[in-house]
Design a protein around this motif. Structure first.
Motif, short mmCIF file in Angstrom:
data_model
loop_
_atom_site.label_atom_id
_atom_site.label_comp_id
_atom_site.label_asym_id
_atom_site.label_seq_id
_atom_site.Cartn_x
_atom_site.Cartn_y
_atom_site.Cartn_z
N LEU A 1 -73.22 -39.18 50.81
CA LEU A 1 -74.63 -39.30 51.03
C LEU A 1 -75.26 -38.09 50.08
O LEU A 1 -74.74 -37.16 49.91
CB LEU A 1 -75.22 -38.79 52.59
N THR A 2 -76.53 -38.71 49.51
CA THR A 2 -77.17 -37.78 48.83
C THR A 2 -77.96 -36.78 49.66
O THR A 2 -78.30 -36.88 50.90
CB THR A 2 -78.28 -38.46 47.88
N TYR A 3 -78.48 -35.83 49.06
CA TYR A 3 -79.01 -34.76 49.75
C TYR A 3 -80.41 -35.41 50.50
O TYR A 3 -80.76 -35.00 51.62
CB TYR A 3 -79.61 -33.58 48.94
N LYS A 4 -81.25 -36.25 49.81
CA LYS A 4 -82.18 -36.96 50.34
C LYS A 4 -81.84 -37.76 51.88
O LYS A 4 -82.71 -37.67 52.69
CB LYS A 4 -82.93 -37.91 49.40
N GLN A 5 -80.73 -38.45 51.62
CA GLN A 5 -80.28 -39.23 52.63
C GLN A 5 -79.79 -38.30 54.00
O GLN A 5 -80.05 -38.53 55.00
CB GLN A 5 -79.10 -40.08 52.34
N ILE A 6 -79.32 -37.20 53.45
CA ILE A 6 -78.81 -36.33 54.67
C ILE A 6 -79.86 -35.61 55.29
O ILE A 6 -80.07 -35.74 56.40
CB ILE A 6 -77.79 -35.11 53.95
N ALA A 7 -80.90 -35.43 54.67
CA ALA A 7 -82.26 -34.81 55.02
C ALA A 7 -82.76 -35.78 56.09
O ALA A 7 -83.27 -35.32 57.07
CB ALA A 7 -83.37 -34.53 53.94
N ARG B 1 -81.30 -38.41 57.57
CA ARG B 1 -80.44 -38.21 58.97
C ARG B 1 -80.47 -37.43 59.77
O ARG B 1 -80.30 -37.50 61.04
CB ARG B 1 -79.08 -38.51 58.28
N LEU B 2 -80.50 -36.08 59.21
CA LEU B 2 -80.70 -35.02 60.03
C LEU B 2 -81.99 -34.32 60.46
O LEU B 2 -82.16 -33.31 61.34
CB LEU B 2 -79.68 -33.76 59.68
N VAL B 3 -83.08 -35.05 59.97
CA VAL B 3 -84.36 -34.66 60.15
C VAL B 3 -84.56 -33.41 59.49
O VAL B 3 -85.08 -32.20 60.46
CB VAL B 3 -84.90 -35.00 61.61
N LEU B 4 -84.24 -33.10 58.42
CA LEU B 4 -84.44 -31.66 57.84
C LEU B 4 -84.97 -31.87 56.48
O LEU B 4 -85.18 -33.10 56.14
CB LEU B 4 -82.97 -31.12 57.65
N SER B 5 -85.45 -30.94 56.00
CA SER B 5 -86.34 -30.81 54.66
C SER B 5 -85.14 -31.01 53.53
O SER B 5 -83.96 -30.45 53.77
CB SER B 5 -87.05 -29.97 54.16
N HIS B 6 -85.45 -31.45 52.22
CA HIS B 6 -84.40 -31.61 51.38
C HIS B 6 -83.95 -30.06 50.78
O HIS B 6 -82.76 -30.03 50.84
CB HIS B 6 -85.19 -32.29 49.91
N ARG B 7 -84.90 -29.26 51.09
CA ARG B 7 -84.64 -27.87 50.45
C ARG B 7 -83.59 -27.29 51.60
O ARG B 7 -82.79 -26.50 51.35
CB ARG B 7 -85.99 -27.00 50.54
N THR B 8 -83.88 -27.64 52.88
CA THR B 8 -82.84 -27.06 53.93
C THR B 8 -81.32 -27.61 53.65
O THR B 8 -80.67 -26.76 53.80
CB THR B 8 -83.24 -27.41 55.35
#
Length: 215
Positions: A167-173, A175-182
């Motif tokens: 998964l890309t960072y955007k997709q992970i964000a 999926r986990l309801v987080l910001s891209h920066r987090t």
């Protein structure tokens, strides 16, 4: 974004630099030889280097190794005419974040540069499976138990598992309801704890631990 282009063919080098500039990136340096690229990068401080493997002095793999070990490290996207397994694996082992064939279209290339800057592992279709296959082979070798292995938080482990699944960072964000920066911060913290240098090494670590197979 600050980008450097390393290729020994002047027309190709200029065309790549022009495409990057037209897309709004800052081309901070270009080089036609490997040693010059390493020297110039130390002063130009690019975020991403687009590197050809075939250079007249030292190889693009050697350039990649130097750039990936720099402080701060430069993220390397190899742009090569070769799709040979040995070339791909050597580049990745040297620290390349991505590997794209020169047959790629302009938009595919520009997207690969953006994703490389974000820390994503970017490969021409077909090459990603080759790299992961090699990592799975290495992971099958007996591993040394290490009681002093660094401990990751539950969230870091969760992010690492999704990184291993591709998964890309955007997709992970998302999926986990987080910001891209987090998400980026979690990955950077994990890299530091594990003493790894880039996302590709992180994927290999996760596969070795079997995290890519967890639900």
């Amino acid at each position: 974004m600050r980008v450097m282009v390393v290729d020994d063919h002047p027309m190709w080098r200029e065309a790549v630099a022009r495409d990057l500039a037209e897309a709004g990136h800052e081309v901070v340096a270009t080089a036609g030889e490997g040693r010059a690229a390493v020297r110039i990068a130390a002063a130009a401080r690019p975020r991403v280097a687009v590197v050809d493997l075939q250079l007249p002095d030292i190889s693009g793999v050697e350039v990649t190794r130097h750039l990936a070990a720099a402080d701060p490290p430069v993220r390397v996207l190899v742009l090569s005419a070769s799709g040979e397994q040995q070339d791909v694996l050597e580049a990745v082992k040297a620290g390349a974040t991505g590997y794209l064939l020169k047959s790629a279209g302009r938009e595919e290339f520009l997207d690969a540069v953006r994703r490389t800057a974000d820390g994503d592992a970017v490969f021409t279709p077909g090459l990603a499976g080759l790299v992961l296959g090699e990592y799975r082979r290495l992971a099958a070798a007996p591993a040394r138990e290490d009681d002093d292995a660094p401990r990751l938080t539950d969230r870091e482990t969760e992010v690492l598992r999704l990184v291993a699944k591709g998964l890309t960072y955007k997709q992970i964000a998302q999926r986990l309801v987080l910001s891209h920066r987090t998400v980026q911060n979690h990955v950077q913290n994990t890299l530091g704890k594990l003493q790894l240098h880039n996302r590709v090494e992180l994927v290999r670590y996760a596969i070795e631990k079997g995290l890519d197979e967890e639900d």
